[in-house]
Scaffold this active site. Structure first.
Site, PDB file in Angstrom:
ATOM      1  N   THR A 221       0.823  -1.205   0.000  1.00 14.36           N
ATOM      2  CA  THR A 221       0.000   0.000   0.000  1.00 14.36           C
ATOM      3  C   THR A 221       0.859   1.258   0.000  1.00 14.36           C
ATOM      4  O   THR A 221       0.443   2.302  -0.496  1.00 14.36           O
ATOM      5  CB  THR A 221      -0.937  -0.004   1.221  1.00 14.36           C
ATOM      6  OG1 THR A 221      -1.671  -1.224   1.227  1.00 14.36           O
ATOM      7  CG2 THR A 221      -1.916   1.151   1.186  1.00 14.36           C
TER       8      THR A 221
ATOM      9  N   LYS B 116       2.967 -14.087   6.257  1.00 10.33           N
ATOM     10  CA  LYS B 116       1.803 -13.309   5.841  1.00 10.33           C
ATOM     11  C   LYS B 116       1.249 -13.957   4.577  1.00 10.33           C
ATOM     12  O   LYS B 116       1.967 -14.118   3.589  1.00 10.33           O
ATOM     13  CB  LYS B 116       2.191 -11.859   5.567  1.00 10.33           C
ATOM     14  CG  LYS B 116       1.005 -10.995   5.143  1.00 10.33           C
ATOM     15  CD  LYS B 116       1.421  -9.573   4.851  1.00 10.33           C
ATOM     16  CE  LYS B 116       0.221  -8.759   4.389  1.00 10.33           C
ATOM     17  NZ  LYS B 116       0.598  -7.388   3.989  1.00 10.33           N
TER      18      LYS B 116
ATOM     19  N   TYR C 108       6.248 -13.190   3.011  1.00 11.00           N
ATOM     20  CA  TYR C 108       4.964 -12.842   2.412  1.00 11.00           C
ATOM     21  C   TYR C 108       4.665 -13.808   1.267  1.00 11.00           C
ATOM     22  O   TYR C 108       5.365 -13.815   0.261  1.00 11.00           O
ATOM     23  CB  TYR C 108       5.041 -11.402   1.901  1.00 11.00           C
ATOM     24  CG  TYR C 108       3.746 -10.738   1.517  1.00 11.00           C
ATOM     25  CD1 TYR C 108       2.522 -11.383   1.610  1.00 11.00           C
ATOM     26  CD2 TYR C 108       3.751  -9.421   1.062  1.00 11.00           C
ATOM     27  CE1 TYR C 108       1.346 -10.755   1.261  1.00 11.00           C
ATOM     28  CE2 TYR C 108       2.580  -8.777   0.701  1.00 11.00           C
ATOM     29  CZ  TYR C 108       1.380  -9.446   0.795  1.00 11.00           C
ATOM     30  OH  TYR C 108       0.219  -8.808   0.439  1.00 11.00           O
TER      31      TYR C 108
END
Length: 332
Positions: free
Chosen positions: A56, A168, A143
Site C-alpha cells: 500500500t 503473511k 509474504y
C-alpha cells in the site's frame, strides 16, 4: 527500534495492522509532513503496528533514499509506541540492501516482499529468505502471494531460520494454509510462529481465517476509514459475528467489488480514500493509475454507508488517518 521481540509487540496491542500510503506533493516528490501526519494519526487511532513502505505504501515506486526517509519518519512518529515493520523486496541483493537501510533507519522488523518477476522453486525461496534474514538483526515476516507460494515443508524450513518469525498469507488458499499451520505445529512443537491474513481487503475473509486460528491481518481500510476498520476488528476479536457479517455484507463486499474494477485499485483506491478524508497525500505513481471520477463517487458513498452500519456508540473519529493526528490493508 526496541530490544523487545517483534512477535510479542505485534500481539500486545489489540488493533489492526496499519499499512500507510506514501504521501507525494504536487511535484511528485515525497511529502514527509503529510506522511508523518498519516502515520501519527494511525497510531493515535489504535493501530497495532505500522508497516511502512510495503504494498500500500508503493514500495515498488520508491528509490532507496525515499525508502530511508519514509522508514525513519515512521520510526520517529511512532516513538516506540508500536513496532515499525518495513518492506524489503526485489532480488536477494536488493532486498538485502533495503533491509539494511531499514535497520539503519530504526525499523523493528521486515516484511519480505516477493522477489521480482521470477518464479523460483522451493529450495531457491529458502535460500533467498535465509540470506535476507541473516543480513540484519531485524526479525522477518515472509509474504506468500503471487509468484511465492510455499509448501508446508518449506514453511517449516523457514520457521527454523533464526529471525524468521511469521508468514503473511496473500494467496488465500485456506486448505494450503491449514496444512502449513498444522505441519509447523507438528514439526516444531512449542515454537511461536505468527500467521497473518494478508489478502487485499483482509476483513472480507476475516471470519474464515479466524476459523483456522489466524486473527492478525493487514487493514487497508484503516488508512481511510478508521472507525469502520476498528469496529470490524473489535467484532472479529470479541466474537460479535452479527456486526462482523453486517459490515462484510454491507461494506467490505461492495468495496471489494469496486476494487476489482481496476488494476492497482488495492493501492489507488486506498490513497483516494485518504484524500477523501481530508489529507492530501497525492496520487499514485506510475505504473499505477488513479480511479475514475465515477469510482471515486462510489467510494465516497460506500464509506458514508459503511458508517451507518456501525454499532451505536462506536468510538473514534469518522475521518481518515490524516490531518492533525486526531482520529484511522494492500495489498499491504
Amino acid at each position: 527500534m526496541t530490544s523487545a521481540p517483534l512477535a510479542a509487540r505485534l500481539t500486545e496491542v489489540a488493533g489492526p495492522l496499519f499499512f500507510p500510503v506514501t504521501a507525494y506533493g504536487p511535484d511528485g516528490g515525497l511529502d514527509l509532513d503529510a506522511y508523518r501526519a498519516h502515520v501519527r494519526a494511525g497510531v493515535d487511532a489504535g493501530a497495532a503496528a505500522v508497516f511502512a513502505c510495503c504494498g500500500t505504501g508503493e514500495f515498488h515506486a520508491l528509490d532507496p533514499d525515499e525508502f530511508r526517509q519514509c522508514v525513519a519518519a515512521a520510526v520517529e512518529e511512532t516513538a516506540g509506541r508500536v513496532p515499525v515493520v518495513a518492506g524489503a523486496g526485489y532480488g536477494t541483493a536488493l532486498a538485502v540492501r533495503y533491509a539494511r537501510i531499514a535497520e539503519e533507519a530504526g525499523a523493528d522488523g521486515l516484511l519480505a516482499l516477493p522477489p521480482y518477476l521470477v518464479v523460483a522453486d522451493q529450495e531457491g525461496l529458502v535460500r533467498h529468505y535465509t540470506a535476507l534474514a541473516a543480513a540484519t538483526s531485524l526479525e522477518t515476516i515472509v509474504y506468500q502471494r503471487d509468484n511465492v507460494v510455499f509448501t508446508p515443508a518449506t514453511v517449516v524450513a523457514l520457521a527454523r531460520v533464526e529471525k524468521i518469525i511469521g508468514l503473511k498469507d496473500g494467496y488465500g488458499d485456506l486448505d494450503l494454509l491449514q496444512r502449513i499451520v498444522s505441519t509447523v505445529r507438528r514439526e516444531l512443537p512449542g515454537q511461536e510462529f505468527l500467521y497473518f491474513n494478508g489478502l487485499p481487503t483482509a476483513e472480507l475473509t476475516g471470519l474464515a481465517y479466524r476459523g483456522i486460528g489466524v486473527t492478525l491481518y493487514s487493514s487497508a481500510v484503516f488508512a481511510f476509514a478508521p472507525d469502520i476498520a476498528l469496529a470490524f476488528h473489535r467484532a472479529l476479536t470479541t466474537g460479535d459475528d452479527a456486526t462482523a457479517t453486517r459490515l462484510i455484507d454491507g461494506f467490505f463486499v461492495p468495496l471489494v467489488e469496486l476494487r476489482n474494477l481496476g488494476r492497482g485499485y488495492a493501492v489507488s483506491l486506498v490513497k483516494a480514500g485518504v484524500r477523501l478524508g481530508g489529507l492530501e497525500v497525492g496520487e499514485v505513481r506510475p505504473p499505477l493509475r488513479e480511479p475514475g471520477a465515477d469510482h471515486l463517487k462510489v467510494l465516497a458513498e460506500l464509506i458514508e454507508h459503511g458508517r451507518t452500519l456501525l454499532p451505536d456508540g462506536t468510538p473514534g473519529d469518522t475521518g481518515t488517518t490524516g490531518g492533525t493526528g486526531d482520529a484511522r490493508e494492500e495489498d499491504a
